[in-house]
Design a protein around this motif. Structure first.
Motif, PDB file in Angstrom:
ATOM      1  N   ILE A 243       0.862  -1.178   0.000  1.00 38.31           N
ATOM      2  CA  ILE A 243       0.000   0.000   0.000  1.00 38.31           C
ATOM      3  C   ILE A 243       0.898   1.226   0.000  1.00 38.31           C
ATOM      4  O   ILE A 243       1.824   1.325   0.816  1.00 38.31           O
ATOM      5  CB  ILE A 243      -0.915   0.013   1.240  1.00 38.31           C
ATOM      6  CG1 ILE A 243      -1.797  -1.234   1.255  1.00 38.31           C
ATOM      7  CG2 ILE A 243      -1.763   1.292   1.273  1.00 38.31           C
ATOM      8  CD1 ILE A 243      -2.459  -1.499   2.585  1.00 38.31           C
ATOM      9  N   VAL A 244       0.651   2.133  -0.932  1.00 44.24           N
ATOM     10  CA  VAL A 244       1.365   3.415  -0.989  1.00 44.24           C
ATOM     11  C   VAL A 244       0.340   4.472  -0.626  1.00 44.24           C
ATOM     12  O   VAL A 244      -0.661   4.646  -1.323  1.00 44.24           O
ATOM     13  CB  VAL A 244       1.972   3.660  -2.389  1.00 44.24           C
ATOM     14  CG1 VAL A 244       2.668   5.010  -2.433  1.00 44.24           C
ATOM     15  CG2 VAL A 244       2.953   2.544  -2.741  1.00 44.24           C
ATOM     16  N   LEU A 245       0.589   5.163   0.478  1.00 43.90           N
ATOM     17  CA  LEU A 245      -0.431   5.970   1.125  1.00 43.90           C
ATOM     18  C   LEU A 245       0.005   7.417   1.309  1.00 43.90           C
ATOM     19  O   LEU A 245       1.060   7.688   1.886  1.00 43.90           O
ATOM     20  CB  LEU A 245      -0.716   5.328   2.491  1.00 43.90           C
ATOM     21  CG  LEU A 245      -1.750   5.891   3.420  1.00 43.90           C
ATOM     22  CD1 LEU A 245      -3.124   5.951   2.763  1.00 43.90           C
ATOM     23  CD2 LEU A 245      -1.814   5.047   4.691  1.00 43.90           C
ATOM     24  N   ASP A 246      -0.819   8.340   0.820  1.00 48.04           N
ATOM     25  CA  ASP A 246      -0.593   9.769   1.039  1.00 48.04           C
ATOM     26  C   ASP A 246      -1.082  10.126   2.439  1.00 48.04           C
ATOM     27  O   ASP A 246      -1.954   9.441   2.992  1.00 48.04           O
ATOM     28  CB  ASP A 246      -1.355  10.579  -0.020  1.00 48.04           C
ATOM     29  CG  ASP A 246      -1.069  12.076   0.052  1.00 48.04           C
ATOM     30  OD1 ASP A 246       0.051  12.459   0.431  1.00 48.04           O
ATOM     31  OD2 ASP A 246      -1.975  12.856  -0.268  1.00 48.04           O
ATOM     32  N   ILE A 247      -0.559  11.191   2.999  1.00 48.83           N
ATOM     33  CA  ILE A 247      -0.983  11.619   4.336  1.00 48.83           C
ATOM     34  C   ILE A 247      -2.159  12.580   4.254  1.00 48.83           C
ATOM     35  O   ILE A 247      -3.187  12.375   4.897  1.00 48.83           O
ATOM     36  CB  ILE A 247       0.175  12.292   5.101  1.00 48.83           C
ATOM     37  CG1 ILE A 247       1.233  11.266   5.448  1.00 48.83           C
ATOM     38  CG2 ILE A 247      -0.343  12.971   6.367  1.00 48.83           C
ATOM     39  CD1 ILE A 247       2.457  11.860   6.098  1.00 48.83           C
ATOM     40  N   ASN A 248      -2.007  13.636   3.480  1.00 48.69           N
ATOM     41  CA  ASN A 248      -2.981  14.723   3.479  1.00 48.69           C
ATOM     42  C   ASN A 248      -4.165  14.417   2.574  1.00 48.69           C
ATOM     43  O   ASN A 248      -4.107  14.613   1.368  1.00 48.69           O
ATOM     44  CB  ASN A 248      -2.310  16.033   3.053  1.00 48.69           C
ATOM     45  CG  ASN A 248      -1.237  16.441   4.036  1.00 48.69           C
ATOM     46  OD1 ASN A 248      -1.462  16.428   5.234  1.00 48.69           O
ATOM     47  ND2 ASN A 248      -0.066  16.786   3.526  1.00 48.69           N
ATOM     48  N   MET A 249      -5.220  13.909   3.209  1.00 51.08           N
ATOM     49  CA  MET A 249      -6.464  13.630   2.505  1.00 51.08           C
ATOM     50  C   MET A 249      -7.604  14.118   3.391  1.00 51.08           C
ATOM     51  O   MET A 249      -7.506  14.047   4.616  1.00 51.08           O
ATOM     52  CB  MET A 249      -6.624  12.128   2.235  1.00 51.08           C
ATOM     53  CG  MET A 249      -5.582  11.557   1.312  1.00 51.08           C
ATOM     54  SD  MET A 249      -5.882   9.810   0.915  1.00 51.08           S
ATOM     55  CE  MET A 249      -5.531   9.017   2.479  1.00 51.08           C
ATOM     56  N   PRO A 250      -8.679  14.593   2.774  1.00 50.07           N
ATOM     57  CA  PRO A 250      -9.818  15.047   3.590  1.00 50.07           C
ATOM     58  C   PRO A 250     -10.538  13.870   4.236  1.00 50.07           C
ATOM     59  O   PRO A 250     -10.447  12.733   3.770  1.00 50.07           O
ATOM     60  CB  PRO A 250     -10.722  15.749   2.571  1.00 50.07           C
ATOM     61  CG  PRO A 250     -10.358  15.147   1.261  1.00 50.07           C
ATOM     62  CD  PRO A 250      -8.908  14.773   1.352  1.00 50.07           C
ATOM     63  N   GLY A 251     -11.226  14.150   5.320  1.00 46.71           N
ATOM     64  CA  GLY A 251     -11.961  13.095   6.019  1.00 46.71           C
ATOM     65  C   GLY A 251     -11.007  12.223   6.796  1.00 46.71           C
ATOM     66  O   GLY A 251     -10.522  12.597   7.857  1.00 46.71           O
ATOM     67  N   MET A 252     -10.693  11.089   6.256  1.00 44.55           N
ATOM     68  CA  MET A 252      -9.781  10.142   6.885  1.00 44.55           C
ATOM     69  C   MET A 252      -8.397  10.331   6.262  1.00 44.55           C
ATOM     70  O   MET A 252      -8.183   9.992   5.108  1.00 44.55           O
ATOM     71  CB  MET A 252     -10.308   8.727   6.654  1.00 44.55           C
ATOM     72  CG  MET A 252      -9.499   7.653   7.275  1.00 44.55           C
ATOM     73  SD  MET A 252     -10.282   6.046   7.003  1.00 44.55           S
ATOM     74  CE  MET A 252     -10.327   5.471   8.682  1.00 44.55           C
ATOM     75  N   ASP A 253      -7.464  10.891   7.028  1.00 41.30           N
ATOM     76  CA  ASP A 253      -6.134  11.134   6.461  1.00 41.30           C
ATOM     77  C   ASP A 253      -5.301   9.850   6.466  1.00 41.30           C
ATOM     78  O   ASP A 253      -5.735   8.800   6.957  1.00 41.30           O
ATOM     79  CB  ASP A 253      -5.426  12.289   7.168  1.00 41.30           C
ATOM     80  CG  ASP A 253      -4.985  11.982   8.590  1.00 41.30           C
ATOM     81  OD1 ASP A 253      -4.908  10.804   8.985  1.00 41.30           O
ATOM     82  OD2 ASP A 253      -4.689  12.952   9.320  1.00 41.30           O
TER      83      ASP A 253
END
Length: 147
Positions: free
Chosen positions: A57-67
């Motif tokens: 899984i490659v995951l960004d930090i800054n996302m709306p709702g569930m970061d």
């Protein structure tokens, strides 16, 4: 021939997803890329027992709702998902973000390069490393999963 590495990219930014797809396209013969554009969608995808789990899984930090931190925490709290490696791929080079990611048991933290040529090198290294982390063409992962 070994099966392709199944990679799940979680990022809400359309432009960043486009650039990542371009970078991963160079490895199309080695990877299968799936994309979720929210943390909630990623967890729903990961809990779908009809679909095979990703190898990475490659995951960004800054996302709306569930970061990304919330998603990472949920993955590592779930006995069926805890084994999945998670690489944080973020524009943030804030030491507090890096520390938090590792405290939540991220497998790696990569600060996105500002120029595309360097970003391509980062993706090449990421794909190369995680492809080598496979045994007999099969990813290292547990069999059970689900929230």
């Amino acid at each position: 021939m070994a099966s392709r590495l199944h990679l799940l990219l979680v990022d809400d930014n359309v432009a960043d997803v486009y650039l990542a797809r371009e970078a991963f396209e160079r490895h199309a013969d080695h990877i299968q890329l799936s994309v979720c554009q929210s943390g909630h969608d990623a967890l729903a995808c990961l809990c779908d027992t009809q679909a095979p789990p990703p190898d990475l899984i490659v995951l960004d930090i800054n996302m709306p709702g569930m970061d990304g931190f919330d998603v990472l925490e949920a993955i590592k709290a779930d006995p069926g998902l805890v084994h999945l490696p998670v690489v944080m791929l973020s524009a943030s080079d804030n030491p507090a973000d890096v520390t938090r990611a590792y405290s939540l048991r991220a497998s790696a933290y990569v600060v996105k390069a500002h120029d595309f040529a360097t970003f391509l090198q980062q993706i090449d290294a990421l794909v190369g490393f995680w492809t080598l982390c496979r045994v007999s063409g099969k990813p290292l992962r547990a069999q059970g999963r689900g929230l």
